[in-house]
Design a protein around this motif. Structure first.
Motif, PDB file in Angstrom:
ATOM      1  N   ILE A  52       0.740  -0.960  -0.004  1.00  0.00           N
ATOM      2  CA  ILE A  52      -0.135  -0.180  -0.128  1.00  0.00           C
ATOM      3  C   ILE A  52       0.978   1.173   0.004  1.00  0.00           C
ATOM      4  O   ILE A  52       1.868   1.291   0.618  1.00  0.00           O
ATOM      5  CB  ILE A  52      -0.955   0.105   1.095  1.00  0.00           C
ATOM      6  CG1 ILE A  52      -2.022   1.102   1.046  1.00  0.00           C
ATOM      7  CG2 ILE A  52      -0.164   0.001   2.502  1.00  0.00           C
ATOM      8  CD1 ILE A  52      -3.157   0.881   2.101  1.00  0.00           C
ATOM      9  N   SER A  65      -4.721  -2.034   3.951  1.00  0.00           N
ATOM     10  CA  SER A  65      -5.238  -0.879   4.483  1.00  0.00           C
ATOM     11  C   SER A  65      -4.324  -0.219   5.316  1.00  0.00           C
ATOM     12  O   SER A  65      -3.516  -0.959   6.094  1.00  0.00           O
ATOM     13  CB  SER A  65      -6.804  -0.511   5.091  1.00  0.00           C
ATOM     14  OG  SER A  65      -6.897  -1.446   5.960  1.00  0.00           O
ATOM     15  N   ARG A  66      -4.520   1.162   5.733  1.00  0.00           N
ATOM     16  CA  ARG A  66      -3.692   1.771   6.776  1.00  0.00           C
ATOM     17  C   ARG A  66      -4.541   2.788   7.533  1.00  0.00           C
ATOM     18  O   ARG A  66      -5.269   3.454   6.698  1.00  0.00           O
ATOM     19  CB  ARG A  66      -2.510   2.295   5.946  1.00  0.00           C
ATOM     20  CG  ARG A  66      -2.629   3.295   4.982  1.00  0.00           C
ATOM     21  CD  ARG A  66      -1.153   3.606   4.365  1.00  0.00           C
ATOM     22  NE  ARG A  66      -0.071   4.073   5.243  1.00  0.00           N
ATOM     23  CZ  ARG A  66       1.429   3.994   4.776  1.00  0.00           C
ATOM     24  NH1 ARG A  66       1.587   3.313   3.884  1.00  0.00           N
ATOM     25  NH2 ARG A  66       2.197   4.441   5.796  1.00  0.00           N
ATOM     26  N   GLY A  68      -2.155   5.495   1.051  1.00  0.00           N
ATOM     27  CA  GLY A  68      -3.212   4.542   0.905  1.00  0.00           C
ATOM     28  C   GLY A  68      -3.948   4.795  -0.424  1.00  0.00           C
ATOM     29  O   GLY A  68      -4.859   3.931  -0.574  1.00  0.00           O
ATOM     30  N   THR A 116      -2.980   0.141  -3.941  1.00  0.00           N
ATOM     31  CA  THR A 116      -2.688  -1.007  -3.611  1.00  0.00           C
ATOM     32  C   THR A 116      -2.075  -2.249  -4.574  1.00  0.00           C
ATOM     33  O   THR A 116      -2.921  -2.074  -5.591  1.00  0.00           O
ATOM     34  CB  THR A 116      -3.795  -1.705  -2.426  1.00  0.00           C
ATOM     35  OG1 THR A 116      -4.953  -1.871  -3.472  1.00  0.00           O
ATOM     36  CG2 THR A 116      -4.367  -0.737  -1.354  1.00  0.00           C
TER      37      THR A 116
END
Length: 115
Positions: free
Chosen positions: A50, A70-71, A54, A57
């Motif tokens: 990622i 995700s982050r 974000g 990806t």
């Protein structure tokens, strides 16, 4: 720099797990983050990446459509949501960051998919 994974465990085929990687010691929001895995007797392989914001990806073909990276930059944490798990997903999962200061790995978290 520290990367600490959590969330692994034993799950039945078709089940779900969410892995977390808590990062510290660097400006988390400035770097892409990655999840790798290593199954017994196999090489470590890249699972998902990622970008720092974000916004983009990428996934290994073997997990596309089942895993989501995700982050949360406010929490300095990257996640890996794993759905529709298969026995072949069994591995130790590692968080990885390539920084200006060097390359860093977490200690890994075991994921076992078995009935």
């Amino acid at each position: 720099v520290q990367l600490v994974e959590s969330g692994g465990g034993l799950v039945q085929p078709g089940g779900s797990l969410r892995l977390s990687c808590a990062a510290s010691g660097f400006t988390f929001s400035s770097y892409a983050m990655n999840w790798y895995r290593q199954a017994p007797g196999k090489d470590r392989e890249l699972v998902a990446t990622i970008t720092s914001t974000g916004g983009r990806t990428n996934y290994a073909d073997s997990v596309k459509g089942r895993f989501t990276i995700s982050r949360d930059n406010a929490k300095n944490t990257v996640y890996l949501q794993m759905d529709s798990l298969k026995p072949e997903d069994t591995a130790v999962y590692y968080c990885y960051a390539a920084l200006w200061a060097g390359r860093y790995w977490g200690q890994g978290t075991q994921v076992t998919v078995s009935s």
